[in-house]
Motif scaffolding. Structure first.
Motif, PDB file in Angstrom:
ATOM      1  N   LEU A   1       0.859  -1.185   0.000  1.00 35.85           N
ATOM      2  CA  LEU A   1       0.000   0.000   0.000  1.00 35.85           C
ATOM      3  C   LEU A   1       0.896   1.238   0.000  1.00 35.85           C
ATOM      4  N   ASP A   2       1.066   1.832  -1.172  1.00 36.98           N
ATOM      5  CA  ASP A   2       1.981   2.964  -1.338  1.00 36.98           C
ATOM      6  C   ASP A   2       1.209   4.145  -1.910  1.00 36.98           C
ATOM      7  N   ILE A   3       0.786   5.090  -1.043  1.00 37.82           N
ATOM      8  CA  ILE A   3      -0.026   6.220  -1.504  1.00 37.82           C
ATOM      9  C   ILE A   3       0.796   7.204  -2.329  1.00 37.82           C
ATOM     10  N   GLY A   4       2.113   7.125  -2.222  1.00 39.44           N
ATOM     11  CA  GLY A   4       2.975   8.026  -2.990  1.00 39.44           C
ATOM     12  C   GLY A   4       3.457   7.418  -4.285  1.00 39.44           C
ATOM     13  N   TYR A   5       2.798   6.357  -4.728  1.00 40.23           N
ATOM     14  CA  TYR A   5       3.264   5.656  -5.928  1.00 40.23           C
ATOM     15  C   TYR A   5       3.212   6.566  -7.151  1.00 40.23           C
ATOM     16  N   ASP A   6       4.314   6.582  -7.875  1.00 40.50           N
ATOM     17  CA  ASP A   6       4.435   7.337  -9.121  1.00 40.50           C
ATOM     18  C   ASP A   6       5.147   6.428 -10.105  1.00 40.50           C
ATOM     19  N   LYS A   7       4.477   6.099 -11.191  1.00 41.89           N
ATOM     20  CA  LYS A   7       5.034   5.119 -12.128  1.00 41.89           C
ATOM     21  C   LYS A   7       6.369   5.559 -12.714  1.00 41.89           C
ATOM     22  N   ARG A   8       6.651   6.872 -12.641  1.00 45.93           N
ATOM     23  CA  ARG A   8       7.930   7.351 -13.189  1.00 45.93           C
ATOM     24  C   ARG A   8       9.103   7.029 -12.276  1.00 45.93           C
TER      25      ARG A   8
END
Length: 431
Positions: free
Chosen positions: A201-208
């Protein structure tokens, strides 16, 4: 304009163009090409379109269309610089205001994502729990949960991220049962975790920048392996207290109990909670308990963005007044020059309704063509901005654009009314 738009839509962090040219040079190129393109649009393209319309003889000889088109051709080319300034001012105003209002509009969603529980803290003493309960009103839910703080070897994750070269990270681990209990009271979907697998569970997920979690494996210090079957950009534990959370199967959780530190959390959900209540609870809890409060975080967020919104709105109104005033006085100056032409039409028997229709059409083009171009510029800029922040700004930006257009439209109505008054009074005076 297309060159500027294309550069603006490139990702700031991953684009090779931005990397090679540099931030300052690329930004200047965007600014220069868009402004130059806007000038050419008004000076040449708009004139070309009006010239093509003029060739439609069947339409041209109806009413005062010939006069309207002829005057527009002359005025748009002659006022290309002014119209460019108006379009750029409109774009600047809407972009700045829309971006700040978008942040303000999404503040609550951002806090709810980071703090799904109204309050949460790490339990360290039973006496503290009793003190907190003494100041708590009625709650939706009040749960004690068990978690683990486990250090993992995350070398395999680092292949996708150049921004974090550490090979060890500490994750908060909960079991599937705990997740589903909290998900139920928070209105989230239940989760099914396969044996030896996990969901992060990673709310800061950014695919870049973030690791490509799916099918990646992490290991404990005793070489117990866990493979991520998927990831979620939402959480059931407050990120400020628990950080990034890993959900494992119930059996896997039992197997990991010897791998990390046991943690006891208290999570509280309420329909409504004030910052005063948050402060009362905070006084009962030691600093090391990592207390997180959704009302407090929301207040902090609103205070930070609210000041920017005030400044942005104030400057927006100033620019809007400047833009409307520039066109207002420009059109009324031209109205003084056109008095003789309309008086001649009046003497020829053209009724006042036809003249008002011609005036409204001319002023409409002068007002709303640069506005449309400015809104297009701001839409591209805000699209790039939303991609940069990984935030959906469509709704707040649309609201801001509508508000700007409505106020701008009031200037149009005032200008048309003033123009008609000048022509009408002159016709009465000259006869």
């Amino acid at each position: 304009m297309v060159i500027g738009y294309w550069l603006a839509m490139q990702d700031l962090f991953t684009s090779k163009v931005w990397e090679k040219a540099g931030f300052l040079m690329t930004a200047l190129t965007i600014l220069t090409t868009v402004i130059a393109g806007t000038f050419l649009l008004f000076h040449s393209v708009t004139g070309f379109v009006l010239a093509m319309i003029k060739k439609n003889e069947k339409w041209l000889w109806k009413g005062l269309h010939l006069m309207t088109i002829s005057q527009l051709l002359y005025r748009i080319r002659g006022n290309a610089r002014t119209l460019t300034v108006i379009a750029v001012l409109s774009a600047t105003t809407v972009t700045a205001g829309g971006a700040v209002y978008g942040l303000y509009y999404n503040a609550n969603d951002q806090v709810m994502t980071a703090d799904p529980n109204t309050f949460m803290y790490q339990q360290t003493d039973e006496k503290i729990d009793q003190q907190v309960s003494a100041v708590l009103p009625d709650t939706m839910y009040d749960k004690n949960i068990v978690a683990l703080s486990v250090p993992f070897n995350t070398k395999e994750l680092n292949t996708a991220s150049a921004f974090d070269s550490s090979e060890k990270r500490i994750y908060t681990v909960i079991d599937e049962k705990t997740y589903n209990e909290l998900a139920e009271v928070q209105g989230k979907e239940a989760l099914l975790v396969n044996d030896d697998n996990a969901v992060i569970l990673d709310i800061g997920y950014d695919k870049r920048f973030s690791p490509k979690y799916k099918d990646k494996t992490i290991k404990t210090e005793n070489s117990k392996e866990i493979t991520f079957q998927s990831y979620k950009t939402q959480t059931v534990l407050n990120a400020g207290t628990a950080g990034i959370t890993v959900v494992v199967s119930n059996d896997q959780f039992k197997a990991l109990q010897t791998e990390g530190e046991h943690l006891n959390y208290r999570v509280i959900g309420m329909d409504q909670a004030s910052t005063d209540l948050s402060e009362k609870i905070a006084k009962q809890i030691p600093e090391e308990a990592l207390f997180s409060s959704a009302p407090k975080d929301f207040q902090t967020s609103i205070e930070g963005v609210g000041s920017l919104l005030f400044i942005g709105s104030f400057l927006g109104l100033v620019f809007l007044a400047a833009t409307g005033s520039i066109i207002y006085f420009k059109v009324l100056t031209e109205a003084e020059e056109d008095k003789s032409q309309y008086n001649m039409l009046h003497k020829m028997g053209v009724n006042a309704k036809e003249m008002r229709k011609s005036i409204a059409s001319q002023v409409f083009v002068i007002f709303f063509v640069p506005l449309a171009v400015g809104l297009l510029h701001s839409a591209i800029a805000l699209k790039a901005f939303s991609g940069l922040l990984m935030m959906d700004l469509a709704k707040p930006v649309l609201i801001w654009m509508i508000a700007y257009t409505v106020i701008y439209g009031l200037y149009y109505i005032l200008t048309v009314a003033s123009y008609n008054r000048i022509i009408t009074q002159n016709n009465k005076t000259e006869g």
